[in-house]
Motif scaffolding. Structure first.
Motif, short mmCIF file in Angstrom:
data_model
loop_
_atom_site.label_atom_id
_atom_site.label_comp_id
_atom_site.label_asym_id
_atom_site.label_seq_id
_atom_site.Cartn_x
_atom_site.Cartn_y
_atom_site.Cartn_z
N HIS A 1 29.93 38.88 45.33
CA HIS A 1 30.93 37.82 45.35
C HIS A 1 32.19 38.31 46.06
O HIS A 1 33.05 38.97 45.47
N ILE A 2 32.30 38.00 47.34
CA ILE A 2 33.39 38.52 48.17
C ILE A 2 34.75 38.01 47.69
O ILE A 2 35.75 38.73 47.74
N TYR A 3 34.79 36.77 47.21
CA TYR A 3 36.06 36.18 46.80
C TYR A 3 36.73 36.98 45.67
O TYR A 3 37.95 36.93 45.49
N SER A 4 35.95 37.75 44.91
CA SER A 4 36.53 38.54 43.81
C SER A 4 37.49 39.60 44.31
O SER A 4 38.24 40.18 43.52
N ILE A 5 37.48 39.88 45.63
CA ILE A 5 38.49 40.79 46.20
C ILE A 5 39.89 40.25 45.94
O ILE A 5 40.84 41.02 45.75
N ILE B 1 32.22 42.04 42.89
CA ILE B 1 32.08 42.30 44.33
C ILE B 1 30.77 43.03 44.60
O ILE B 1 30.05 42.72 45.58
N GLU B 2 30.42 43.97 43.74
CA GLU B 2 29.14 44.68 43.90
C GLU B 2 27.96 43.73 43.77
O GLU B 2 26.91 43.94 44.37
N HIS C 1 33.20 37.57 37.48
CA HIS C 1 34.41 37.01 38.10
C HIS C 1 35.20 36.20 37.09
O HIS C 1 36.44 36.33 37.01
N ALA D 1 27.57 37.78 39.24
CA ALA D 1 28.83 37.60 39.98
C ALA D 1 29.72 36.58 39.29
O ALA D 1 30.93 36.80 39.12
N GLU E 1 35.73 44.15 40.47
CA GLU E 1 35.02 45.11 41.33
C GLU E 1 33.50 45.04 41.10
O GLU E 1 32.72 45.14 42.06
#
Length: 947
Positions: A488-492, A484-485, A461, A457, A481
């Motif tokens: 790592h939610i912040y990468s949205i 995120i997989e 990122h 992640a 993307e």
């Protein structure tokens, strides 16, 4: 008549001087604007223009794609000398003011916050707690990578001391030599020892934690890393492969003699000794091979010289290495690899590793070491390269070692290609030049080395962030993307930003809106959504971001720029002051300087620019279009110059009014005229520490050390550097060494400070008092003596010597050390005079510009209503101060407890007997706990009110 002529001539001279000054000002203005324009054109573009003088200093149109006005070529008006001299001074002033903003003021449609380059959790506290639980169940020798993960998570806080503790813990639990080497080099990089003049990459502060020699030793002992190393003592273990009795040794005829022929020369060896070096040699000399029956064996084409073969023979008889040249040692290593002589290979590897001391030598040897798979030699060369960073980051040989994919595979064959290594390298590259191709390549290698989810992640990122800055939007989106997989939610945020750059604003808005709906909203979520919102929703999102996280700087800057667009410059300055009051950053100071220039308040503008240059000496303003120091020079032409005496007076005034940013600006101006004054650099570091700019403070300390003119002074600054990086004992030793050379204020002050911070019992308190008294006897300026008196008063208070403490504080106030009001208020409070204590803090509030701590402290001496008002003001001025939140939380919690008990009593009276019985049982179990907790909260509240 003569008097009239004299007056007439004086008027003519004055008029002439005035016309000359206008002429000079206009020449400067036009040359400035022309230089800005020509600097922005490429050479080819200059040749393509249709008109030789196609330049208009007053553009009428602004490009829609560029937020800054660009000069156009329509309707040119060229001033003549007569027209220039005929212009009024007001016109000249207006033109000069416009020239200071050649690219205009910033606009909201081109302003956005960067995507953060770190692991960022949607629930930071829970993630940190999970890491703590992970540490508790992890075995000691596996904790190193957990501490590295902790470092990655805490990086978003930007606290260098906290990050350093993570790296120290990771080094403490490092098991293999590779990890020890990388963590030791990382710790050195964080302290930037490469900036110290005269320091070597292999220098050691005296602790195993960062010792380069200790890092090359095998073994795991977490308790020894904080011990003193043996760098300056006996020879290290890895270098103990020499003997002093040369090549004279006895041979044993019963083992048989074998002659190795190399060209026309022979080397006589003992057959049994050579055979004992390895299995292949034993098979060759005693097995079924024809060499077993030969007394002379041809080694001409084996790849070893006569001297090398004699060294092999010497090692076979003694199991030791002599002081051979480097080329002979390399031949030994190659021979050992060819014939699988593990003992000789290990000895050669260790011995050569101990000899590596030069970066150029390391860059050559590492290729041989990789080819021969000499693990320790590779590690030793690698260590020297890492400890020379960032200086050798872009060296072609270094790039060949680390950046290419096949180079990573070569390092992997000797166990030197790790996530840890490439994480360190990529951090160095990002800090030096985020957009370089080298950074991309290192992050690609980091991604290949990642094995755990958090590692993948982080690598993906960071790669996405770099690609986004390089405007490779599709590749950046893909990396985000994949991050995120990996969880790592912040990468949205990165995905949304990449889509937005590709014109998909609605999709970006929906992505961030989905996060807000799914998770507990935080400030950065609303900040990001504000970029894709429209109309009133945009400003609402910005305000919500500030409400949830007051430390985010983008919302303040955005609101300020909106006010600038509405020509509300004063209101914009007030808005940006809100964050500058507790979080100083170059971009905020730049924005405020722009506003001051727009108001023609040049002294305030140049003050902010000088403070900005203290934080980042090479800062580029106007989105990287103009050097900040160049703009400062231009502004200084329109500000009354200060003499050295004026500067000291200005510094005293700002220091006494607790104006840290203004003090920084004055010191920066003083350093322009006297760059080598180390004492000014030291003052600069103290101010930067107050402003929580620790990296800039350490840089100033290193410059102070480098510019020191005497040994005793240099030792003091080295001591402060050691103290600020957590090495208090070493700092104390530096202070004592300095005092032994010459008694000085700073040496005594450093010793007192370090001793007071280490341990403060009754005996050490008296020693600290004595040291501070000795310091006050030494020559120094009032700024430092005020600080010493303030510290001496604090020690007296701790020893319950209130009258002596009061005398110290009063003496400090006499030399304008305004912060002494706080100490004097504490003395009054301890004498049960809360009114006098409150009045003393009111004096501090009236004088100080940075007054959040003063409001917080005064709340301890006020009644409840005024205390709540002061704490609210402290939170407004500085949301980072924690005491007001804890105080209010304690009061709220007490109310909740009493309300909960009252509701419980009501509930037990109006429910069925079964439920009532259970509630009574629950209440009987909980009431003792609630009562004790309530009492503790009440005591805390009462104690706070009494204070």
């Amino acid at each position: 008549m003569s008097t009239f002529r004299e007056n007439d001539s004086e008027e003519k001279e004055q008029c002439c001087e005035e016309r000359k000054s206008r002429f000079v000002s206009l020449i400067r203005q036009y040359s400035l604007e022309l230089s800005h324009t020509m600097r922005g054109f490429k050479l080819k573009e200059r040749c393509k223009t249709n008109q030789v003088h196609a330049y208009n200093p007053y553009p009428s149109e602004t490009s829609s794609s560029n937020p800054f006005p660009i000069a156009t070529t329509s309707k040119l008006h060229y001033p003549t000398i007569n027209s220039i001299l005929a212009e009024s001074p007001a016109t000249v002033s207006l033109s000069t003011t416009e020239s200071f903003l050649p690219y205009g003021l910033p606009r909201t449609d081109s302003f956005e916050p960067p995507v953060e380059l770190c692991l960022k959790s949607v629930d930071f506290v829970e993630s940190l707690a999970e890491l703590y639980r992970k540490l508790q169940i992890t075995q000691d020798f596996n904790k190193s990578l957990v501490h590295l993960e902790q470092y990655a998570l805490l990086y978003s806080l930007g606290d260098p001391k906290l990050l350093r503790r993570c790296l120290q813990s990771a080094r403490q639990h490092a098991v293999d030599v590779h990890s020890k080497v990388v963590f030791s080099a990382w710790l050195r990089f964080e302290r930037r020892e490469d900036e110290l003049i005269g320091s070597s990459a292999l220098d050691c502060i005296g602790r195993v934690l960062e010792c380069p020699k200790a890092a090359l030793l095998h073994g795991y002992d977490p308790n020894s890393v904080f011990h003193h190393c043996q760098c300056h003592g006996a020879a290290n273990e890895i270098s103990d492969f020499r003997i002093s009795d040369g090549n004279n040794f006895l041979t044993s005829e019963k083992d048989g003699i074998v002659y190795f022929c190399i060209g026309n020369e022979e080397v006589n060896c003992i057959r049994g000794k050579i055979a004992a070096l390895s299995g292949p040699l034993r098979s060759m000399l005693y097995g079924d091979f024809i060499e077993s029956d030969k007394q002379r064996i041809d080694f001409t084409y084996i790849g070893i010289s006569v001297e090398g073969m004699r060294a092999v023979d010497f090692f076979s008889r003694t199991r030791r290495l002599d002081s051979y040249p480097l080329n002979i040692l390399l031949e030994l290593l190659s021979f050992a690899n060819r014939f699988c002589c593990e003992e000789m290979k290990s000895a050669s590897d260790c011995y050569m590793a101990s000899l590596v001391s030069d970066i150029d030598e390391a860059l050559v040897l590492i290729d041989y070491a990789l080819e021969e798979r000499a693990h320790l030699l590779v590690t030793s060369c690698l260590q020297l390269i890492l400890r020379e960073l960032p200086g050798y980051l872009y060296n072609p040989k270094v790039l060949n070692i680390f950046c290419r994919s096949e180079a990573r595979d070569r390092l992997a064959t000797v166990g030197q290609a790790s996530f840890l290594l490439y994480y360190f390298l990529s951090q160095v590259a990002i800090e030096d030049n985020m957009m370089s191709k080298v950074t991309v390549m290192l992050l690609e290698r980091l991604k290949e080395c990642a094995s755990e989810r958090w590692q993948k992640a982080l690598a993906l990122h960071q790669l996405g962030c770099v690609l986004l800055e390089r405007k490779d939007y599709k590749e950046a989106q893909h990396s985000f993307e994949m991050a995120i997989e990996a969880g790592h939610i912040y990468s949205i945020v990165g995905v949304a930003r990449a889509k937005f750059k590709q014109g998909q604003q609605f999709l970006a808005f929906e992505l961030i809106n989905g996060i807000i709906s799914e998770y507990t909203p935080t400030g950065w979520m609303y900040q990001e959504r504000s970029l894709y919102s429209l109309g009133k929703q945009k400003i609402l999102d910005v305000n919500d971001a500030t409400r949830l996280d007051p430390t985010l700087s983008f919302p303040y800057k955005y609101r300020a720029i909106v006010m600038v667009e509405q020509s509300q410059i004063e209101a914009a300055i007030v808005e940006i002051n809100r964050i500058v009051g507790f979080k100083v950053s170059p971009d905020c100071l730049e924005l405020r300087a722009w506003c001051f220039i727009a108001l023609e308040d040049y002294p305030s503008a140049i003050s902010d620019i000088r403070a900005l240059l203290t934080l980042e000496p090479n800062y580029m303003m106007f989105c990287g279009k103009m050097r900040a120091d160049h703009l400062a020079e231009l502004l200084s032409l329109h500000v009354q110059p200060w003499s050295p005496a004026d500067c000291w007076m200005q510094l005293y005034d700002r220091w006494s009014s607790v104006d840290d940013i203004g003090s920084l600006a004055v010191i920066h101006q003083m350093l322009i005229n006297d760059l080598g004054r180390s004492i000014l650099r030291f003052r600069q570091s103290l101010l930067l520490l107050r402003l929580n700019c620790q990296k800039a403070a350490m840089c100033s300390l290193r410059l102070a050390r480098n510019h020191s003119t005497s040994t005793y002074e240099r030792l003091v600054y080295e001591g402060w550097i050691l103290y600020d990086t957590g090495h208090r004992e070493e700092a104390l030793a530096k202070a004592e060494e300095s005092i032994s050379l010459q008694r000085s204020f700073e040496a005594f002050f450093l010793k007192a400070y370090a001793l007071a911070d280490t341990t403060l019992d009754s005996e050490s308190s008296s020693c600290v008092i004595q040291l501070l008294e000795e310091a006050l006897k030494c020559p120094s300026d009032g700024l430092r003596k005020g600080q010493a008196l303030n510290n001496l008063g604090s020690i007296y208070v701790d020893c319950n010597k209130l009258d002596l403490a009061a005398d110290c504080y009063v003496s400090a106030l006499k030399i304008k050390h305004t912060r002494a009001h706080q100490g004097l208020a504490r003395v009054y409070h301890l004498k049960n005079d809360r009114k006098a204590a409150s009045e003393e803090m009111t004096k501090l509030i009236d004088k100080a510009q940075n007054k959040a701590s003063a409001y917080e402290k005064r709340s301890e001496y006020c009644d409840r209503d005024m205390a709540n008002s002061d704490l609210s003001m402290a939170t407004v001025l500085n949301p980072l101060r924690t005491y007001p939140y804890r105080y209010r939380a304690a009061g709220s919690y007490i109310c909740c407890l009493w309300t909960g008990l009252a509701r419980m009593n009501l509930l037990t009276e109006n429910c069925s007997w079964m439920t009532r019985g259970r509630l009574r049982l629950w209440r009987s179990l909980q009431e003792p706990f609630l009562s004790n907790l309530t009492c503790k909260c009440l005591i805390f509240e009462q104690h706070s009110m009494n204070q």
